[in-house]
Write a protein that holds these residues in place. Structure first.
Motif, PDB file in Angstrom:
ATOM      1  N   LEU A  47      39.120  36.090  47.993  1.00 52.48           N
ATOM      2  CA  LEU A  47      38.794  35.313  49.177  1.00 52.48           C
ATOM      3  C   LEU A  47      39.732  34.125  49.239  1.00 52.48           C
ATOM      4  CD1 LEU A  47      36.942  34.479  51.577  1.00 52.48           C
ATOM      5  CD2 LEU A  47      35.445  33.376  49.883  1.00 52.48           C
ATOM      6  N   HIS A  48      40.509  34.031  50.326  1.00 60.87           N
ATOM      7  CA  HIS A  48      41.443  32.928  50.516  1.00 60.87           C
ATOM      8  C   HIS A  48      40.883  31.959  51.541  1.00 60.87           C
ATOM      9  CE1 HIS A  48      44.010  36.280  49.133  1.00 60.87           C
ATOM     10  NE2 HIS A  48      44.785  35.350  48.608  1.00 60.87           N
ATOM     11  N   ILE A  49      40.850  30.685  51.209  1.00 61.31           N
ATOM     12  CA  ILE A  49      40.522  29.639  52.164  1.00 61.31           C
ATOM     13  C   ILE A  49      41.842  29.005  52.585  1.00 61.31           C
ATOM     14  CG2 ILE A  49      39.136  27.604  52.635  1.00 61.31           C
ATOM     15  CD1 ILE A  49      37.564  30.138  51.805  1.00 61.31           C
ATOM     16  N   MET A  50      42.155  29.091  53.868  1.00 61.08           N
ATOM     17  CA  MET A  50      43.425  28.596  54.380  1.00 61.08           C
ATOM     18  C   MET A  50      43.195  27.414  55.312  1.00 61.08           C
ATOM     19  SD  MET A  50      45.539  32.097  55.199  1.00 61.08           S
ATOM     20  CE  MET A  50      45.788  33.350  53.926  1.00 61.08           C
ATOM     21  N   SER A  51      44.201  26.565  55.384  1.00 63.53           N
ATOM     22  CA  SER A  51      44.130  25.420  56.290  1.00 63.53           C
ATOM     23  C   SER A  51      45.431  25.299  57.066  1.00 63.53           C
ATOM     24  CB  SER A  51      43.864  24.126  55.513  1.00 63.53           C
ATOM     25  OG  SER A  51      44.900  23.885  54.565  1.00 63.53           O
ATOM     26  N   MET A  64      48.514  27.358  55.149  1.00 60.41           N
ATOM     27  CA  MET A  64      48.661  27.392  53.689  1.00 60.41           C
ATOM     28  C   MET A  64      47.323  27.718  53.030  1.00 60.41           C
ATOM     29  SD  MET A  64      48.992  23.277  53.194  1.00 60.41           S
ATOM     30  CE  MET A  64      49.986  23.167  54.686  1.00 60.41           C
ATOM     31  N   VAL A  65      47.402  28.261  51.798  1.00 59.46           N
ATOM     32  CA  VAL A  65      46.196  28.569  51.031  1.00 59.46           C
ATOM     33  C   VAL A  65      45.699  27.297  50.365  1.00 59.46           C
ATOM     34  CG1 VAL A  65      45.234  29.869  49.109  1.00 59.46           C
ATOM     35  CG2 VAL A  65      46.887  30.956  50.637  1.00 59.46           C
ATOM     36  N   GLU A  66      44.442  26.989  50.609  1.00 61.64           N
ATOM     37  CA  GLU A  66      43.814  25.787  50.063  1.00 61.64           C
ATOM     38  C   GLU A  66      43.049  26.092  48.786  1.00 61.64           C
ATOM     39  OE1 GLU A  66      40.054  23.622  51.856  1.00 61.64           O
ATOM     40  OE2 GLU A  66      41.842  23.154  53.045  1.00 61.64           O
ATOM     41  N   LYS A  67      42.395  27.270  48.735  1.00 59.99           N
ATOM     42  CA  LYS A  67      41.586  27.639  47.575  1.00 59.99           C
ATOM     43  C   LYS A  67      41.422  29.147  47.558  1.00 59.99           C
ATOM     44  CE  LYS A  67      38.313  24.878  46.278  1.00 59.99           C
ATOM     45  NZ  LYS A  67      37.038  24.103  46.166  1.00 59.99           N
ATOM     46  N   MET A  68      41.198  29.719  46.355  1.00 60.80           N
ATOM     47  CA  MET A  68      41.009  31.163  46.213  1.00 60.80           C
ATOM     48  C   MET A  68      39.815  31.441  45.314  1.00 60.80           C
ATOM     49  SD  MET A  68      44.953  32.517  45.745  1.00 60.80           S
ATOM     50  CE  MET A  68      45.152  31.588  44.204  1.00 60.80           C
ATOM     51  N   PHE A  69      39.120  32.544  45.601  1.00 64.92           N
ATOM     52  CA  PHE A  69      38.022  33.021  44.773  1.00 64.92           C
ATOM     53  C   PHE A  69      38.258  34.511  44.502  1.00 64.92           C
ATOM     54  CE2 PHE A  69      36.368  29.547  47.321  1.00 64.92           C
ATOM     55  CZ  PHE A  69      35.695  28.762  46.391  1.00 64.92           C
ATOM     56  N   ASP A  70      38.259  34.912  43.231  1.00 62.45           N
ATOM     57  CA  ASP A  70      38.516  36.305  42.862  1.00 62.45           C
ATOM     58  C   ASP A  70      37.215  37.066  42.642  1.00 62.45           C
ATOM     59  OD1 ASP A  70      41.257  36.133  42.986  1.00 62.45           O
ATOM     60  OD2 ASP A  70      41.473  35.551  40.899  1.00 62.45           O
ATOM     61  N   THR A  71      37.245  38.363  42.964  1.00 61.58           N
ATOM     62  CA  THR A  71      36.102  39.242  42.760  1.00 61.58           C
ATOM     63  C   THR A  71      36.545  40.493  42.007  1.00 61.58           C
ATOM     64  OG1 THR A  71      36.472  40.294  44.917  1.00 61.58           O
ATOM     65  CG2 THR A  71      34.930  38.446  44.846  1.00 61.58           C
ATOM     66  N   GLN A  72      35.580  41.202  41.433  1.00 65.17           N
ATOM     67  CA  GLN A  72      35.906  42.378  40.624  1.00 65.17           C
ATOM     68  C   GLN A  72      36.238  43.596  41.463  1.00 65.17           C
ATOM     69  OE1 GLN A  72      32.669  42.905  37.840  1.00 65.17           O
ATOM     70  NE2 GLN A  72      33.482  41.365  36.447  1.00 65.17           N
ATOM     71  N   ASP A  73      35.877  43.589  42.730  1.00 63.63           N
ATOM     72  CA  ASP A  73      36.200  44.702  43.621  1.00 63.63           C
ATOM     73  C   ASP A  73      36.734  44.137  44.930  1.00 63.63           C
ATOM     74  OD1 ASP A  73      36.241  47.263  44.946  1.00 63.63           O
ATOM     75  OD2 ASP A  73      34.718  47.929  43.518  1.00 63.63           O
ATOM     76  N   GLY A  74      37.376  45.005  45.707  1.00 66.61           N
ATOM     77  CA  GLY A  74      38.004  44.572  46.941  1.00 66.61           C
ATOM     78  C   GLY A  74      37.025  43.979  47.935  1.00 66.61           C
ATOM     79  N   ASP A 101      30.189  29.001  48.174  1.00 65.74           N
ATOM     80  CA  ASP A 101      30.295  27.627  48.644  1.00 65.74           C
ATOM     81  C   ASP A 101      31.714  27.168  48.348  1.00 65.74           C
ATOM     82  OD1 ASP A 101      30.297  24.792  48.875  1.00 65.74           O
ATOM     83  OD2 ASP A 101      28.123  24.765  48.648  1.00 65.74           O
ATOM     84  N   VAL A 102      32.495  26.954  49.389  1.00 64.34           N
ATOM     85  CA  VAL A 102      33.922  26.675  49.186  1.00 64.34           C
ATOM     86  C   VAL A 102      34.156  25.287  48.611  1.00 64.34           C
ATOM     87  CG1 VAL A 102      34.560  28.279  51.011  1.00 64.34           C
ATOM     88  CG2 VAL A 102      34.290  25.847  51.551  1.00 64.34           C
ATOM     89  N   HIS A 107      32.137  30.577  40.819  1.00 67.46           N
ATOM     90  CA  HIS A 107      31.283  31.738  41.057  1.00 67.46           C
ATOM     91  C   HIS A 107      30.559  31.663  42.399  1.00 67.46           C
ATOM     92  CE1 HIS A 107      32.100  32.860  36.969  1.00 67.46           C
ATOM     93  NE2 HIS A 107      31.617  31.712  36.520  1.00 67.46           N
ATOM     94  N   PRO A 108      30.164  32.826  42.936  1.00 63.51           N
ATOM     95  CA  PRO A 108      29.340  32.812  44.141  1.00 63.51           C
ATOM     96  C   PRO A 108      27.969  32.217  43.849  1.00 63.51           C
ATOM     97  CG  PRO A 108      29.509  35.037  43.264  1.00 63.51           C
ATOM     98  CD  PRO A 108      30.482  34.197  42.494  1.00 63.51           C
ATOM     99  N   ILE A 109      27.343  31.641  44.869  1.00 62.58           N
ATOM    100  CA  ILE A 109      26.035  31.028  44.672  1.00 62.58           C
ATOM    101  C   ILE A 109      24.894  32.018  44.909  1.00 62.58           C
ATOM    102  CG2 ILE A 109      26.864  28.721  45.212  1.00 62.58           C
ATOM    103  CD1 ILE A 109      25.770  29.034  48.025  1.00 62.58           C
ATOM    104  N   ARG A 110      25.193  33.180  45.530  1.00 60.62           N
ATOM    105  CA  ARG A 110      24.226  34.256  45.694  1.00 60.62           C
ATOM    106  C   ARG A 110      24.945  35.592  45.555  1.00 60.62           C
ATOM    107  NH1 ARG A 110      21.463  30.400  45.759  1.00 60.62           N
ATOM    108  NH2 ARG A 110      19.821  29.728  47.213  1.00 60.62           N
ATOM    109  N   ASN A 111      24.197  36.596  45.089  1.00 58.22           N
ATOM    110  CA  ASN A 111      24.761  37.941  44.979  1.00 58.22           C
ATOM    111  C   ASN A 111      23.656  38.957  45.270  1.00 58.22           C
ATOM    112  OD1 ASN A 111      27.223  39.584  43.932  1.00 58.22           O
ATOM    113  ND2 ASN A 111      25.454  40.501  42.918  1.00 58.22           N
ATOM    114  N   TRP A 112      23.921  39.843  46.224  1.00 56.87           N
ATOM    115  CA  TRP A 112      22.959  40.897  46.561  1.00 56.87           C
ATOM    116  C   TRP A 112      23.592  42.260  46.312  1.00 56.87           C
ATOM    117  CZ3 TRP A 112      23.985  36.750  49.890  1.00 56.87           C
ATOM    118  CH2 TRP A 112      22.945  35.844  50.081  1.00 56.87           C
ATOM    119  N   ALA A 113      22.792  43.200  45.857  1.00 58.34           N
ATOM    120  CA  ALA A 113      23.330  44.518  45.502  1.00 58.34           C
ATOM    121  C   ALA A 113      22.415  45.652  45.960  1.00 58.34           C
ATOM    122  CB  ALA A 113      23.559  44.601  43.992  1.00 58.34           C
TER     123      ALA A 113
END
Length: 367
Positions: A47-51, A64-74, A101-102, A107-113
């Motif tokens: 997940l890229h947060i851009m400004s 430009m990219v301001e912040k990034m969050f990586d995940t285990q799957d696409g 929460d950017v 880590h994510p603040i919630r996860n549903w599966a």
């Protein structure tokens, strides 16, 4: 038709192919991009947060990219919260939905599966701002509250993967879906669920039935609501067409919100916008103009259409093809499949697109 021109600005997401993007409803110069390694076939997501820096809406390298969050799957889709300025929900290839929460760093603040296959679409309700929806390749659609551990509603009325879901911007209880079975469906969340009979005569779980079902043609990959015209929806599908539908023509009334249907016209689009050479991956109505619609396609282009010109062409018996006046813009600066597109909510006529070339571009709808 205005000829192609270079982007106003571009930002590279090295190694991660864009899948979709979303502009912040709170900050005029912020957008987010959901992306996947290896074109989403296998590997991580990001997940890229851009400004947009000063002058980014004039010729400058301001994105430009301001912040990034990586995940285990696409990551396949995303939606900003309509209630919290820093929260984003993402849809993942492993069937999970994550809330971020950017303002935080990891880590994510919630996860549903609950979904059992890829989640391909998420959409936040911009009227009833405390809920959002998801759709999945497991043929289900779910409605969620970010503070609840389980979904509020599950819709199991589809027989194929559900590529897209979107709440009406005019009625918080209306949800449209696009499915691999080639149909556009409309659900009213106020309707009571029904219980059917499953395999072997067993009682199936309660589910909502659609109040309208329209055959689109090809697998329906995307849809969007017109922001100014209630019950007007655009679809994009594998038949290469962008189609516009007036759902008043397809339904006989739901509660007191929908008008009487028009006999004989419910199964036909009011406009068919033709010109893309491959499947249409995303459509987006302008937040500033009722007649402008953008589309993104596997033909490596994005396009801007005048829907009213398309409606006029359809009324005269001619679908709106490239030379008919409905196509206002062809943007072809991407070098791979264009799979995400969105209009700036604050800068009129500014469009962002993201593609499998690992780039996100800003460009003007009218050149």
């Amino acid at each position: 038709m205005i000829p192609p021109s270079p982007p106003v600005s571009r930002c590279r997401t090295q190694g991660f192919a864009g899948y979709n993007l979303a502009w912040s409803p709170f900050f005029e110069n912020k957008l987010a991009v959901a992306s996947s390694a290896n074109y989403g076939l296998v590997g991580n997501g990001r997940l890229h947060i851009m400004s947009l820096g000063p002058g980014a809406v004039a010729p400058s390298p301001g994105l430009m990219v301001e912040k990034m969050f990586d995940t285990q799957d696409g990551l396949y889709d995303l939606a900003w919260s309509e209630a919290h300025e820093n929260q984003i929900v993402t849809a993942s290839g492993d069937g999970s939905i994550k809330l971020w929460d950017v303002a935080l760093n990891d880590h994510p603040i919630r996860n549903w599966a609950e979904h059992t296959r890829e989640v391909f679409s998420v959409d936040w309700n911009n009227i009833k701002k405390e809920i959002f929806a998801s759709s999945s390749w497991d043929c289900s659609v779910k409605v969620w509250h970010p503070e609840r551990k389980t979904s509020l509603t599950t819709i199991q009325s589809h027989t194929a993967c559900v590529y897209a879901c979107a709440f009406s911007p005019h009625n918080p209880d209306l949800l449209a879906t696009g499915s691999g079975d080639g149909h556009l469906r409309l659900f009213d969340l106020r309707q009571p669920p029904t219980t059917g009979v499953g395999g072997g005569g067993a009682v199936a779980p309660p589910t909502l039935e659609p109040v309208a079902t329209l055959p689109v043609g090809g697998e329906v990959l995307c849809l969007d609501w017109n922001k100014y015209r209630p019950l007007t929806v655009a679809t994009g599908s594998t038949d290469r067409g962008v189609k516009v539908w007036d759902l008043r023509n397809a339904i006989g009334g739901v509660g007191k919100t929908l008008s009487t249907s028009l006999p004989g016209r419910g199964q036909m689009p009011v406009a068919a916008l033709l010109g893309h050479e491959y499947a249409v991956r995303k459509v987006a109505f302008s937040p500033h103009s009722a007649n402008l619609l953008a589309s993104a396609s596997y033909d490596m282009t994005a396009r801007v259409w005048d829907v009213d010109a398309g409606v006029q062409g359809m009324a005269s018996g001619m679908p709106a093809v490239g030379g008919s006046g409905a196509m206002r813009r062809v943007y072809d600066a991407h070098t791979e499949f264009v799979v995400g597109i969105g209009w700036s909510l604050f800068h009129e006529g500014l469009v962002a697109s993201t593609a499998w070339d690992c780039e996100t571009h800003l460009w003007g709808a009218m050149g």
